[in-house]
Design an enzyme around this catalytic site. Structure first.
Site, short mmCIF file in Angstrom:
data_model
loop_
_atom_site.label_atom_id
_atom_site.label_comp_id
_atom_site.label_asym_id
_atom_site.label_seq_id
_atom_site.Cartn_x
_atom_site.Cartn_y
_atom_site.Cartn_z
N GLU A 51 -47.56 27.43 -30.68
CA GLU A 51 -48.16 27.03 -30.33
C GLU A 51 -49.84 27.29 -31.37
O GLU A 51 -49.65 28.70 -31.35
CB GLU A 51 -48.86 26.67 -28.71
N LYS A 121 -50.90 17.58 -26.76
CA LYS A 121 -51.00 18.23 -25.44
C LYS A 121 -52.02 17.72 -24.53
O LYS A 121 -52.97 17.45 -24.18
CB LYS A 121 -51.59 19.73 -25.20
N CYS A 156 -46.42 24.67 -23.81
CA CYS A 156 -47.13 25.31 -23.60
C CYS A 156 -47.39 25.74 -21.92
O CYS A 156 -46.66 25.12 -20.34
CB CYS A 156 -48.19 25.90 -23.57
N1 LIG Z 1 -52.13 28.08 -23.93
C1 LIG Z 1 -51.38 27.81 -22.70
O1 LIG Z 1 -50.86 26.44 -22.70
C2 LIG Z 1 -51.46 28.87 -21.75
C3 LIG Z 1 -50.53 28.76 -20.45
C4 LIG Z 1 -49.99 30.34 -20.01
O2 LIG Z 1 -50.47 30.87 -20.18
C5 LIG Z 1 -49.56 29.52 -18.51
O3 LIG Z 1 -49.77 30.06 -17.28
O4 LIG Z 1 -49.85 28.13 -17.82
#
Ligand SMILES: NC(=O)CCC(=O)C(=O)O
Length: 272
Positions: A51, A121, A156
């Site tokens: 990402e 996203k 993510c």
């Molecule tokens: N970059 C992200 O979206 C991190 C997401 C994350 O760490 C989580 O715990 O959920």
């Protein structure tokens, strides 16, 4: 090339360190790792990046650093894909779109270098201030790889929303692709959520996480390839590297035949 169900499809995840706020350095580093991935004995059919690999989470300078309409990234990744005849899910980048907003955007290219999908996203992560600087995407995205593998896009934090993966599976996805910048201390959440998405949707999950330290945040890697039964096929450590594995989409039908979860759903009884 057209994918046949029983045919193995090999995947290489680029588990890279990302230099905060330095797109030129990140571009040449990522490109070098991609070149390295093409030299392994089992040539990958698909390369996946992490990402926000162009800028890292340099959010306070993101308007200045983001790739304007993704032009630069699109040009070199498309050329790489065509030269090496490999599909590329170019993780996600900070992309400044023509509406003036910056998005966390996944770009996907086929073996001819044609862009086949882009996904921004949809769930922004407040713990890393994304919602203060970025604009969320407004639609889910599915795409086909080599004509036979139907992939769903997720970035993510998105994996904490089982509704998205389920909706992608119901729309035909047999593989979920997840670029990430996921840090300590939530390794247990990362592995558990990804495994759950694979088991409950009876789909492959391919997740590419970054490594390294940024400010006082430690990103742990542990990129994963998980099969539709929930078995881990490959898992990275905490160091930079290329994680490889092979998937066979016929296994999705096999697992869905063994436990008919999709037939047994009772959507009329659920809130949503
Ligand atoms: N970059 C992200 O979206 C991190 C997401 C994350 O760490 C989580 O715990 O959920």
């Amino acid at each position: 090339m057209t994918y046949q169900e029983a045919q193995p499809f090999s995947v290489a995840l680029i588990q890279a360190h990302i230099e905060i706020g330095n797109p030129p350095e990140n571009r040449s580093h990522i490109r070098a790792l991609m070149e390295q991935a093409m030299k392994v004995e089992l040539k990958p059919d698909l390369i996946v990046l992490p990402e926000m690999w162009n800028t890292g989470y340099a959010l306070d300078r993101i308007h200045e650093l983001a790739d304007k309409e993704g032009t630069e990234t699109r040009a070199w990744i498309a050329a790489f894909a065509a030269t090496h005849e490999v599909n590329v899910v170019a993780g996600s980048i900070a992309e400044k779109k023509s509406d003036g907003h910056v998005y966390n955007t996944m770009l996907v290219f086929d073996r001819t270098g044609r862009e086949v999908a882009s996904y921004s996203k949809i769930h922004l992560f407040r713990l890393m201030d994304e919602e203060k600087y970025l604009q969320p995407g407004e639609e889910k995205v599915l795409f086909a790889l080599d004509g036979g593998i139907r992939a769903g896009a997720s970035i993510c934090y998105d994996i904490r929303f089982p509704e998205l993966a389920r909706s992608l599976a119901l729309s035909g996805a047999n593989l979920l692709i997840v670029p990430a910048e996921w840090p300590h201390p939530r390794l247990h959440h990362w592995r558990t959520l990804l495994t759950a998405r694979a088991i409950e949707n009876q789909m492959y999950v391919i997740a590419c996480n970054r490594v390294g330290r940024s400010g006082d945040t430690d990103f742990f890697g542990h990129s994963l390839i998980i099969d539709p039964w929930g078995e881990i096929i490959a898992e990275g450590g905490e160091q930079e590297g290329i994680i490889t594995g092979t998937i066979e989409s016929a296994l999705v039908q096999d697992v869905r035949g063994r436990i008919p979860v999709f037939e047994d759903r009772r959507p009329s009884l659920y809130d949503r």
